[in-house]
Design a protein around this motif. Structure first.
Motif, mmCIF file in Angstrom:
data_model
loop_
_atom_site.group_PDB
_atom_site.id
_atom_site.type_symbol
_atom_site.label_atom_id
_atom_site.label_comp_id
_atom_site.label_asym_id
_atom_site.label_seq_id
_atom_site.Cartn_x
_atom_site.Cartn_y
_atom_site.Cartn_z
ATOM 1 N N UNK A 1 0.854 -1.179 0.000
ATOM 2 C CA UNK A 1 0.000 0.000 0.000
ATOM 3 C C UNK A 1 0.894 1.235 0.000
ATOM 4 N N UNK A 2 0.276 2.368 -0.024
ATOM 5 C CA UNK A 2 1.028 3.620 0.021
ATOM 6 C C UNK A 2 1.338 4.059 1.452
ATOM 7 N N UNK A 3 0.865 3.283 2.417
ATOM 8 C CA UNK A 3 1.058 3.622 3.826
ATOM 9 C C UNK A 3 2.374 3.031 4.345
ATOM 10 N N UNK A 4 3.331 3.866 4.726
ATOM 11 C CA UNK A 4 4.615 3.357 5.238
ATOM 12 C C UNK A 4 4.463 2.449 6.457
ATOM 13 N N UNK A 5 3.407 2.627 7.244
ATOM 14 C CA UNK A 5 3.188 1.752 8.407
ATOM 15 C C UNK A 5 3.012 0.302 7.957
ATOM 16 N N UNK A 6 2.383 0.098 6.806
ATOM 17 C CA UNK A 6 2.232 -1.254 6.262
ATOM 18 C C UNK A 6 3.586 -1.831 5.879
ATOM 19 N N UNK A 7 4.444 -1.016 5.342
ATOM 20 C CA UNK A 7 5.789 -1.473 4.953
ATOM 21 C C UNK A 7 6.565 -1.909 6.184
ATOM 22 N N UNK A 8 6.464 -1.089 7.225
ATOM 23 C CA UNK A 8 7.195 -1.383 8.458
ATOM 24 C C UNK A 8 6.702 -2.696 9.064
ATOM 25 N N UNK A 9 5.393 -2.902 9.114
ATOM 26 C CA UNK A 9 4.853 -4.148 9.656
ATOM 27 C C UNK A 9 5.315 -5.350 8.844
ATOM 28 N N UNK B 1 7.627 -8.424 10.285
ATOM 29 C CA UNK B 1 7.234 -9.835 10.168
ATOM 30 C C UNK B 1 8.350 -10.653 9.531
ATOM 31 N N UNK B 2 8.980 -10.104 8.517
ATOM 32 C CA UNK B 2 10.087 -10.806 7.861
ATOM 33 C C UNK B 2 11.241 -11.002 8.840
ATOM 34 N N UNK B 3 11.566 -9.972 9.609
ATOM 35 C CA UNK B 3 12.655 -10.073 10.583
ATOM 36 C C UNK B 3 12.338 -11.075 11.679
ATOM 37 N N UNK B 4 11.062 -11.128 12.126
ATOM 38 C CA UNK B 4 10.674 -12.113 13.133
ATOM 39 C C UNK B 4 10.821 -13.531 12.585
ATOM 40 N N UNK C 1 23.709 -11.258 16.350
ATOM 41 C CA UNK C 1 22.751 -11.042 15.267
ATOM 42 C C UNK C 1 21.336 -11.258 15.784
ATOM 43 N N UNK C 2 21.165 -12.299 16.601
ATOM 44 C CA UNK C 2 19.835 -12.593 17.165
ATOM 45 C C UNK C 2 19.342 -11.415 17.994
ATOM 46 N N UNK C 3 20.218 -10.824 18.814
ATOM 47 C CA UNK C 3 19.819 -9.671 19.629
ATOM 48 C C UNK C 3 19.410 -8.495 18.746
ATOM 49 N N UNK C 4 20.147 -8.269 17.684
ATOM 50 C CA UNK C 4 19.822 -7.172 16.767
ATOM 51 C C UNK C 4 18.475 -7.409 16.094
ATOM 52 N N UNK C 5 18.251 -8.627 15.607
ATOM 53 C CA UNK C 5 16.973 -8.943 14.962
ATOM 54 C C UNK C 5 15.812 -8.815 15.935
ATOM 55 N N UNK C 6 16.029 -9.206 17.177
ATOM 56 C CA UNK C 6 14.973 -9.085 18.187
ATOM 57 C C UNK C 6 14.580 -7.627 18.375
ATOM 58 N N UNK C 7 15.564 -6.738 18.397
ATOM 59 C CA UNK C 7 15.263 -5.315 18.546
ATOM 60 C C UNK C 7 14.551 -4.765 17.317
ATOM 61 N N UNK C 8 15.025 -5.161 16.140
ATOM 62 C CA UNK C 8 14.444 -4.642 14.910
ATOM 63 C C UNK C 8 13.013 -5.133 14.675
#
Length: 64
Positions: A3-11, A15-18, A55-62
């Motif tokens: 979508x054009x909503x950046x909040x959707x991009x962030x979510x 999800x990909x990082x999780x 790396x795991x700690x960084x991904x958890x934060x992101x």
């Protein structure tokens, strides 16, 4: 398509990082931890665990 909503991009990104975080955690707990339990002085396994734990700690934060 996004979508054009950046909040959707962030979510989506989170999800990909999780998902990556889950896979990495399984590698650490299912492969490296048993390796170190059997061969605690293995320098390579110690190094890999230390690096991937960071790396795991960084991904958890992101992914929050």
């Amino acid at each position: 398509m996004f979508s054009d909503d950046p909040a959707d991009w962030i979510e989506y990104d989170k999800r990909q990082l999780r998902q990556i975080l889950g896979r990495l955690t399984r590698v650490i707990t299912g492969t490296l931890d048993p390796h170190l339990a059997r061969y605690p002085d293995d320098e390579w396994a110690q190094f890999a665990t230390a690096q991937l734990t960071g790396v795991r700690a960084t991904l958890a934060q992101l992914s929050k």
